[in-house]
Enzyme design. Structure first.
Site, PDB file in Angstrom:
ATOM      1  N   SER A 281      13.044  86.078  -5.076  1.00  0.00           N
ATOM      2  CA  SER A 281      12.904  86.699  -6.398  1.00  0.00           C
ATOM      3  C   SER A 281      13.596  85.908  -7.503  1.00  0.00           C
ATOM      4  CB  SER A 281      13.427  88.141  -6.373  1.00  0.00           C
ATOM      5  OG  SER A 281      14.819  88.141  -6.205  1.00  0.00           O
ATOM      6  N   CYS A 282      14.177  84.781  -7.159  1.00  0.00           N
ATOM      7  CA  CYS A 282      14.874  83.922  -8.127  1.00  0.00           C
ATOM      8  C   CYS A 282      13.848  83.040  -8.848  1.00  0.00           C
ATOM      9  CB  CYS A 282      15.900  83.083  -7.369  1.00  0.00           C
ATOM     10  SG  CYS A 282      16.477  81.613  -8.198  1.00  0.00           S
TER      11      CYS A 282
END
Length: 117
Positions: free
Chosen positions: A11-12
């Site tokens: 999710s980065c």
């Protein structure tokens, strides 16, 4: 060149951009999910050894985890920092890429080109 290890978190945003760049440039890498395959204390020591700025280069000082800890890293022994980073991988900046001799922390295309060049 040694095999690239890519420490990432799906999710980065910076991790996704870096991964997209690596794939677009046909760069082979071994992907490690930072929170499922957390770097060991020994691996963190190796990463620190490759940095130019030491602990400051690896710690995500803007992370909620860092702020909630309220720890003065300057007053910790290196062994305590290493142990903490191994236990709390959310404290690590991401992505982290290494060829075993050099390290790139964060989404930095120029540094990546230098690393693989």
């Amino acid at each position: 060149m040694n095999r690239l290890t890519f420490y990432t978190y799906p999710s980065c945003t910076s991790c996704r951009k870096t991964k997209k760049w690596l794939k677009a440039n046909d760069i082979h890498f071994h992907e490690r999910h930072l929170f499922r395959e957390t770097p060991t204390a020994e691996e963190i020591k190796q990463l620190l050894h490759m940095t130019t700025e030491g602990v400051d280069e690896l710690i995500a000082t803007r992370s909620v985890t860092f702020k909630n800890l309220d720890i003065d890293f300057d007053n910790l022994h290196l062994s305590d920092v290493v142990e903490l980073l191994a236990k709390e991988p959310k404290l690590l900046r991401r992505p982290i890429l290494t060829d075993g001799e050099r390290v790139v922390v964060g989404h930095n295309i120029d540094a990546l080109k230098n690393l693989i060049g």
